[in-house]
Motif scaffolding. Structure first.
Motif, PDB file in Angstrom:
ATOM      1  N   THR A   1       7.055  -2.052   5.915  1.00  0.00           N
ATOM      2  CA  THR A   1       6.001  -1.040   5.841  1.00  0.00           C
ATOM      3  C   THR A   1       6.607   0.299   5.441  1.00  0.00           C
ATOM      4  O   THR A   1       7.789   0.567   5.697  1.00  0.00           O
ATOM      5  CB  THR A   1       5.290  -0.861   7.199  1.00  0.00           C
TER       6      THR A   1
ATOM      7  N   ASP B   1       1.245   8.438  -5.281  1.00  0.00           N
ATOM      8  CA  ASP B   1       1.138   7.926  -6.655  1.00  0.00           C
ATOM      9  C   ASP B   1       2.516   7.793  -7.298  1.00  0.00           C
ATOM     10  O   ASP B   1       2.775   6.834  -8.047  1.00  0.00           O
ATOM     11  CB  ASP B   1       0.262   8.849  -7.506  1.00  0.00           C
TER      12      ASP B   1
ATOM     13  N   LYS C   1       4.232   4.739  -5.920  1.00  0.00           N
ATOM     14  CA  LYS C   1       3.675   3.506  -6.473  1.00  0.00           C
ATOM     15  C   LYS C   1       4.125   3.268  -7.912  1.00  0.00           C
ATOM     16  O   LYS C   1       4.162   2.119  -8.374  1.00  0.00           O
ATOM     17  CB  LYS C   1       2.148   3.541  -6.392  1.00  0.00           C
TER      18      LYS C   1
ATOM     19  N   THR D   1       7.532  -1.753  -6.568  1.00  0.00           N
ATOM     20  CA  THR D   1       6.782  -2.910  -7.049  1.00  0.00           C
ATOM     21  C   THR D   1       5.352  -2.831  -6.513  1.00  0.00           C
ATOM     22  O   THR D   1       5.078  -2.123  -5.526  1.00  0.00           O
ATOM     23  CB  THR D   1       7.422  -4.221  -6.573  1.00  0.00           C
ATOM     24  N   ALA D   2       4.451  -3.547  -7.152  1.00  0.00           N
ATOM     25  CA  ALA D   2       3.056  -3.546  -6.694  1.00  0.00           C
ATOM     26  C   ALA D   2       2.970  -4.039  -5.247  1.00  0.00           C
ATOM     27  O   ALA D   2       2.169  -3.528  -4.449  1.00  0.00           O
ATOM     28  CB  ALA D   2       2.219  -4.431  -7.612  1.00  0.00           C
ATOM     29  N   LYS D   3       3.800  -5.000  -4.898  1.00  0.00           N
ATOM     30  CA  LYS D   3       3.804  -5.553  -3.539  1.00  0.00           C
ATOM     31  C   LYS D   3       4.191  -4.499  -2.520  1.00  0.00           C
ATOM     32  O   LYS D   3       3.543  -4.354  -1.471  1.00  0.00           O
ATOM     33  CB  LYS D   3       4.777  -6.738  -3.481  1.00  0.00           C
TER      34      LYS D   3
ATOM     35  N   GLY E   1       4.085  -1.245  -3.042  1.00  0.00           N
ATOM     36  CA  GLY E   1       3.105  -0.172  -3.107  1.00  0.00           C
ATOM     37  C   GLY E   1       1.938  -0.400  -2.176  1.00  0.00           C
ATOM     38  O   GLY E   1       1.374   0.546  -1.606  1.00  0.00           O
ATOM     39  N   GLN E   2       1.564  -1.658  -1.990  1.00  0.00           N
ATOM     40  CA  GLN E   2       0.461  -2.001  -1.103  1.00  0.00           C
ATOM     41  C   GLN E   2       0.818  -1.809   0.368  1.00  0.00           C
ATOM     42  O   GLN E   2      -0.072  -1.814   1.227  1.00  0.00           O
ATOM     43  CB  GLN E   2       0.027  -3.449  -1.355  1.00  0.00           C
ATOM     44  N   ARG E   3       2.099  -1.642   0.642  1.00  0.00           N
ATOM     45  CA  ARG E   3       2.535  -1.487   2.039  1.00  0.00           C
ATOM     46  C   ARG E   3       2.627  -0.026   2.474  1.00  0.00           C
ATOM     47  O   ARG E   3       3.081   0.272   3.575  1.00  0.00           O
ATOM     48  CB  ARG E   3       3.897  -2.175   2.228  1.00  0.00           C
TER      49      ARG E   3
ATOM     50  N   SER F   1       1.190   3.391   3.799  1.00  0.00           N
ATOM     51  CA  SER F   1       0.055   3.951   4.537  1.00  0.00           C
ATOM     52  C   SER F   1       0.329   5.423   4.790  1.00  0.00           C
ATOM     53  O   SER F   1       1.487   5.832   4.925  1.00  0.00           O
ATOM     54  CB  SER F   1      -0.151   3.217   5.869  1.00  0.00           C
TER      55      SER F   1
END
Length: 313
Positions: free
Chosen positions: A200, A215, A218, A222-224, A226-228, A230
């Motif tokens: 995370t 931004d 990200k 990596t996209a993976k 970036g999704q983590r 918060s």
């Protein structure tokens, strides 16, 4: 136990080591030694490796970072050694205290001593309320390399929870001073070279401009990953994700303050034995003139200096 364990810099015990090995089916007697032997023997055959006498503890942690895959560990060793050749500015400094006498005024980073129940460690990076420059960020990356080399030799975890504390800084100042090439290189080093697994990323800020910083992250990650990411506006928001008892007092936790922890880390990273180790590992680079051309693949294209391997008839 290492000296650092006794000093509570990193709290690791035999049970932790066994549990992490078991996670990757390497807990049976002799299995880890066999995996290290295979990796060590492979390294001896790599003509382009300048250094070949890597410590077994280091190789073991490389294997752990690849979830026990020796084949992936080979690629990771090649990656980190190649990066020492192609982005040498990240590896120039060896002495945490002498080489960065004022860095703590702008930036502090450290690892928390106690790991979570699922064997992850909390890493905290805090930018203070001072005018920033691109050189400050480069020093921060260079300091982090000294810390990373220490962790690859001494730590034993599955991965990391990352906290980026931007509460006391001007977000626009941060965004305008970040060199995207340097940031991309150091993030590649963390994830692909050292193999740190990031579970995370928590950005701590209540600024309305924090989206600009996220931004940028990200774009680099990596996209993976970036999704983590918060965003937490308060330290109480952090407690929804990370156990309070593992956080510093500054973050509503029960551990020592980050100023005390940072001073302890600074002393540990400045010990003669670690400075000598840093100097030793700075030589763990590659001689690209000895690399087989068919082994220079797309993984390295786009890295600074990689064009030197390309020839046009």
């Amino acid at each position: 136990m290492t000296e650092s364990t006794k000093r509570d810099i990193l709290q690791i015990n035999a049970r932790t080591v066994q549990d992490v090995r078991k996670e990757y089916d390497l807990d049976k007697p002799g299995m880890m030694d066999q995996a290290i032997d295979i990796l060590y023997d492979w390294i001896q055959k790599q003509e382009h490796f300048v250094k070949k006498d890597f410590r077994r503890d280091y190789l073991e942690r490389i294997i752990i970072s690849t979830k026990g895959s020796v084949e992936k560990a080979k690629k990771r060793m090649d990656k980190v050694c190649t990066m020492r050749t192609m982005v040498p500015n990240l590896f120039e400094k060896c002495h945490a205290k002498n080489d960065f006498p004022r860095l703590h005024d702008w930036y502090i980073n450290l690892n928390m001593p106690t790991i979570t129940d699922d064997k992850y460690r909390i890493f905290i990076a805090k930018i203070n309320n001072k005018p920033l420059s691109a050189s400050v960020f480069l020093e921060a990356y260079q300091f982090s390399v000294i810390l990373c080399e220490y962790m690859k030799l001494h730590d034993y975890t599955i991965g990391y929870h990352v906290v980026v504390d931007l509460r006391d800084t001007n977000i626009l100042d941060v965004v305008s001073k970040i060199d995207l090439v340097d940031l991309r290189n150091v993030m590649t080093l963390y994830t692909d070279g050292y193999g740190f697994r990031i579970k995370t990323i928590h950005v701590l800020s209540n600024s309305s401009m924090i989206g600009a910083f996220v931004d940028i992250l990200k774009q680099i990650l990596t996209a993976k990953l970036g999704q983590r990411i918060s965003v937490c506006k308060t330290v109480e928001g952090l407690h929804e994700y990370l156990p309070k008892h593992l956080l510093p007092k500054d973050y509503g936790g029960e551990q020592k303050s980050i100023s005390i922890l940072y001073d302890q880390w600074l002393e540990e990273l400045s010990l003669d034995k670690h400075v000598e180790y840093m100097e030793e590992m700075r030589g763990a680079c590659t001689n690209e003139t000895l690399r087989r051309p068919d082994k220079f693949n797309d993984d390295y294209l786009g890295m600074p200096g990689s064009f030197k391997m390309l020839h046009v008839d």
